[in-house]
Design a protein around this motif. Sequence first.
Motif, PDB file in Angstrom:
ATOM      1  N   VAL A 223       0.708  -1.063   0.212  1.00 12.88           N
ATOM      2  CA  VAL A 223      -0.049  -0.054  -0.174  1.00 12.88           C
ATOM      3  C   VAL A 223       0.565   1.108  -0.015  1.00 12.88           C
ATOM      4  O   VAL A 223       1.760   1.803   0.973  1.00 12.88           O
ATOM      5  CB  VAL A 223      -0.999   0.386   1.619  1.00 12.88           C
ATOM      6  CG1 VAL A 223      -1.704   1.326   1.140  1.00 12.88           C
ATOM      7  CG2 VAL A 223      -1.769  -1.399   1.083  1.00 12.88           C
ATOM      8  N   ARG A 225       1.637   5.216   0.631  1.00 19.58           N
ATOM      9  CA  ARG A 225       1.566   5.777   1.627  1.00 19.58           C
ATOM     10  C   ARG A 225       0.192   7.411   1.225  1.00 19.58           C
ATOM     11  O   ARG A 225      -0.830   6.955   1.977  1.00 19.58           O
ATOM     12  CB  ARG A 225       2.549   6.950   2.156  1.00 19.58           C
ATOM     13  CG  ARG A 225       3.156   6.778   2.919  1.00 19.58           C
ATOM     14  CD  ARG A 225       3.453   5.481   2.834  1.00 19.58           C
ATOM     15  NE  ARG A 225       4.704   4.960   4.161  1.00 19.58           N
ATOM     16  CZ  ARG A 225       5.087   3.787   4.136  1.00 19.58           C
ATOM     17  NH1 ARG A 225       4.422   3.162   3.856  1.00 19.58           N
ATOM     18  NH2 ARG A 225       6.127   3.906   5.056  1.00 19.58           N
ATOM     19  N   ASP A 227      -2.380   5.534  -1.368  1.00 17.69           N
ATOM     20  CA  ASP A 227      -3.819   4.610  -0.530  1.00 17.69           C
ATOM     21  C   ASP A 227      -3.574   4.537   0.785  1.00 17.69           C
ATOM     22  O   ASP A 227      -4.649   4.584   1.409  1.00 17.69           O
ATOM     23  CB  ASP A 227      -3.695   3.558  -1.783  1.00 17.69           C
ATOM     24  CG  ASP A 227      -3.325   3.835  -2.917  1.00 17.69           C
ATOM     25  OD1 ASP A 227      -4.299   4.478  -3.176  1.00 17.69           O
ATOM     26  OD2 ASP A 227      -2.085   2.877  -3.726  1.00 17.69           O
ATOM     27  N   ALA A 228      -2.813   4.221   1.608  1.00 20.69           N
ATOM     28  CA  ALA A 228      -3.021   4.126   2.830  1.00 20.69           C
ATOM     29  C   ALA A 228      -4.036   5.899   3.630  1.00 20.69           C
ATOM     30  O   ALA A 228      -4.860   5.561   4.500  1.00 20.69           O
ATOM     31  CB  ALA A 228      -1.404   4.481   3.952  1.00 20.69           C
ATOM     32  N   TYR A 259      -2.692   7.697  10.633  1.00 19.40           N
ATOM     33  CA  TYR A 259      -1.893   7.259   9.670  1.00 19.40           C
ATOM     34  C   TYR A 259       0.043   7.893  10.160  1.00 19.40           C
ATOM     35  O   TYR A 259       1.073   7.161  10.123  1.00 19.40           O
ATOM     36  CB  TYR A 259      -1.910   9.109   9.084  1.00 19.40           C
ATOM     37  CG  TYR A 259      -0.450   8.767   7.704  1.00 19.40           C
ATOM     38  CD1 TYR A 259      -0.681   8.219   6.532  1.00 19.40           C
ATOM     39  CD2 TYR A 259       0.712   9.181   7.265  1.00 19.40           C
ATOM     40  CE1 TYR A 259       0.140   7.518   5.426  1.00 19.40           C
ATOM     41  CE2 TYR A 259       1.867   9.814   6.530  1.00 19.40           C
ATOM     42  CZ  TYR A 259       1.305   8.083   5.787  1.00 19.40           C
ATOM     43  OH  TYR A 259       1.976   9.139   4.962  1.00 19.40           O
ATOM     44  N   PHE A 262       0.117   4.278  10.773  1.00 14.33           N
ATOM     45  CA  PHE A 262       0.691   3.326  10.290  1.00 14.33           C
ATOM     46  C   PHE A 262       2.719   3.681   9.940  1.00 14.33           C
ATOM     47  O   PHE A 262       2.828   2.058   8.906  1.00 14.33           O
ATOM     48  CB  PHE A 262      -0.211   3.786   8.582  1.00 14.33           C
ATOM     49  CG  PHE A 262       0.324   2.914   7.475  1.00 14.33           C
ATOM     50  CD1 PHE A 262       0.143   1.932   7.397  1.00 14.33           C
ATOM     51  CD2 PHE A 262       0.452   4.083   6.006  1.00 14.33           C
ATOM     52  CE1 PHE A 262       0.759   1.105   6.350  1.00 14.33           C
ATOM     53  CE2 PHE A 262       0.659   3.443   5.901  1.00 14.33           C
ATOM     54  CZ  PHE A 262       1.047   1.908   5.065  1.00 14.33           C
ATOM     55  N   ASN A 263       2.693   4.421   9.554  1.00 11.95           N
ATOM     56  CA  ASN A 263       3.688   5.655   8.885  1.00 11.95           C
ATOM     57  C   ASN A 263       5.293   5.090  10.113  1.00 11.95           C
ATOM     58  O   ASN A 263       6.296   6.386  10.016  1.00 11.95           O
ATOM     59  CB  ASN A 263       3.468   6.418   7.754  1.00 11.95           C
ATOM     60  CG  ASN A 263       4.625   7.162   7.624  1.00 11.95           C
ATOM     61  OD1 ASN A 263       5.443   6.659   6.465  1.00 11.95           O
ATOM     62  ND2 ASN A 263       5.121   8.268   7.810  1.00 11.95           N
ATOM     63  N   SER A 269       4.405  -1.238  13.488  1.00 16.94           N
ATOM     64  CA  SER A 269       4.246  -1.005  12.172  1.00 16.94           C
ATOM     65  C   SER A 269       5.614  -1.104  11.334  1.00 16.94           C
ATOM     66  O   SER A 269       5.328  -0.918  10.255  1.00 16.94           O
ATOM     67  CB  SER A 269       3.880   1.084  12.879  1.00 16.94           C
ATOM     68  OG  SER A 269       5.346   0.702  13.163  1.00 16.94           O
ATOM     69  N   THR A 277       2.071  -2.485   4.284  1.00 18.18           N
ATOM     70  CA  THR A 277       0.832  -2.956   3.487  1.00 18.18           C
ATOM     71  C   THR A 277      -0.438  -2.867   4.285  1.00 18.18           C
ATOM     72  O   THR A 277      -0.238  -2.028   4.975  1.00 18.18           O
ATOM     73  CB  THR A 277       1.557  -4.367   4.182  1.00 18.18           C
ATOM     74  OG1 THR A 277       0.900  -4.299   5.808  1.00 18.18           O
ATOM     75  CG2 THR A 277       2.854  -4.478   4.009  1.00 18.18           C
ATOM     76  N   MET A 278      -1.607  -3.623   3.874  1.00 17.09           N
ATOM     77  CA  MET A 278      -2.822  -3.215   4.326  1.00 17.09           C
ATOM     78  C   MET A 278      -2.816  -3.899   5.234  1.00 17.09           C
ATOM     79  O   MET A 278      -3.790  -3.475   5.443  1.00 17.09           O
ATOM     80  CB  MET A 278      -3.760  -4.161   3.219  1.00 17.09           C
ATOM     81  CG  MET A 278      -5.436  -3.955   3.355  1.00 17.09           C
ATOM     82  SD  MET A 278      -5.939  -2.034   4.030  1.00 17.09           S
ATOM     83  CE  MET A 278      -5.534  -2.517   1.164  1.00 17.09           C
ATOM     84  N   VAL A 281      -2.430  -0.605   7.676  1.00 15.00           N
ATOM     85  CA  VAL A 281      -3.073   0.157   8.134  1.00 15.00           C
ATOM     86  C   VAL A 281      -4.060  -0.467   8.590  1.00 15.00           C
ATOM     87  O   VAL A 281      -4.647   0.378   9.473  1.00 15.00           O
ATOM     88  CB  VAL A 281      -3.811   0.060   6.207  1.00 15.00           C
ATOM     89  CG1 VAL A 281      -4.998   1.475   6.707  1.00 15.00           C
ATOM     90  CG2 VAL A 281      -2.666   0.723   5.072  1.00 15.00           C
TER      91      VAL A 281
END
Length: 327
Positions: A223, A225, A227-228, A259, A262-263, A269, A277-278, A281
């Motif tokens: 995924v 950034r 799209d996330a 976010y 996720f990041n 993470s 990856t999905m 997320v």
Amino acid sequence: MSALVLNFGGQDDLGYLAGTDTPWHGLGQVIPQNQPLDVWLKMSNLNWQAERTSALFRDTTGLLHKSETDILYRNDNFMQLGTCSDKYKIVQPNEVINFFEDLVGGMGWHLNVAGCLDGGKRVWAMAKTDADCFIGSRDKVDQYLLLATSFDGSLATVAGFTSVRVVCQNTLNMALSGDMKNKIKVSHSTNFIPESVKAQLGLYGETMAIFKEQATEMARMSVSRADAMSFILEIISGKKDAKMDELSTQAINTTKNVYELFNGKGLGSTFNSADGTMWGVVNAITEYVDHHTRSKSNDRRLQNAWFGKGGDMKDAAFKLALAKIAA
């Protein structure tokens, strides 16, 4: 003292298994390994019954009348739990605990935590199953079965599987299809029959196998950034193709915080299974709901994560991820 986990008779309305993570920041009694269910009832402060009585009211002339609704109360401290009609079927705290008897005794499961919230208005217990898996080489996920009921009309009697990502204690509800079900709801107008609920939940081992397949596919899906961020925006806003400038200030801050989890800021993470990856997320959203939402207390946050809007958000994220990997 936490607002929802009360203390009565010198004990908190909560018990948890020795050797597991302490829930609610130190609240509750530690229950030694391999204890019988009657010990769980006593040490979780669940050794009481919900009773019902007729409600009376006084009119403007001073005359007493019988209400069409009954009052439910806790018979150890007489706290009012809710109101109900005469058709309401009570599921007692001991029924919640005893639901796990054959699973603990014959399948190698372990009761993990049990108790009640808000003075007894919601009663629940959770057992760790004998199923677990790894997503990738390091990302361990354990499976639990949760049973919960309420006396205030806020919750049907619910039995459901939940998976806990060990590194961050994220709780993820798997989405099953066909005849398999991960959650069963029994209305309080219907008799609660444990054997029927267990049969509807299907074969326990199959649920983890399906979950592992789903989670592994998410971990394999890269995924970007951008799209996330779009995924997170859709879950937070409830709208496809949502834009940041369409959100409220609070929703914008929530989106940014998710976010960041996720990041790289979320626990786990940076694992290969989650980095970009999905799966990463979905866990960013789940970690935010479980551990970072604003709340007056930790137990209110967890109630929201299991039974409230937070739980709905996690379900929506998991289902949207499944749709993405199937597309």
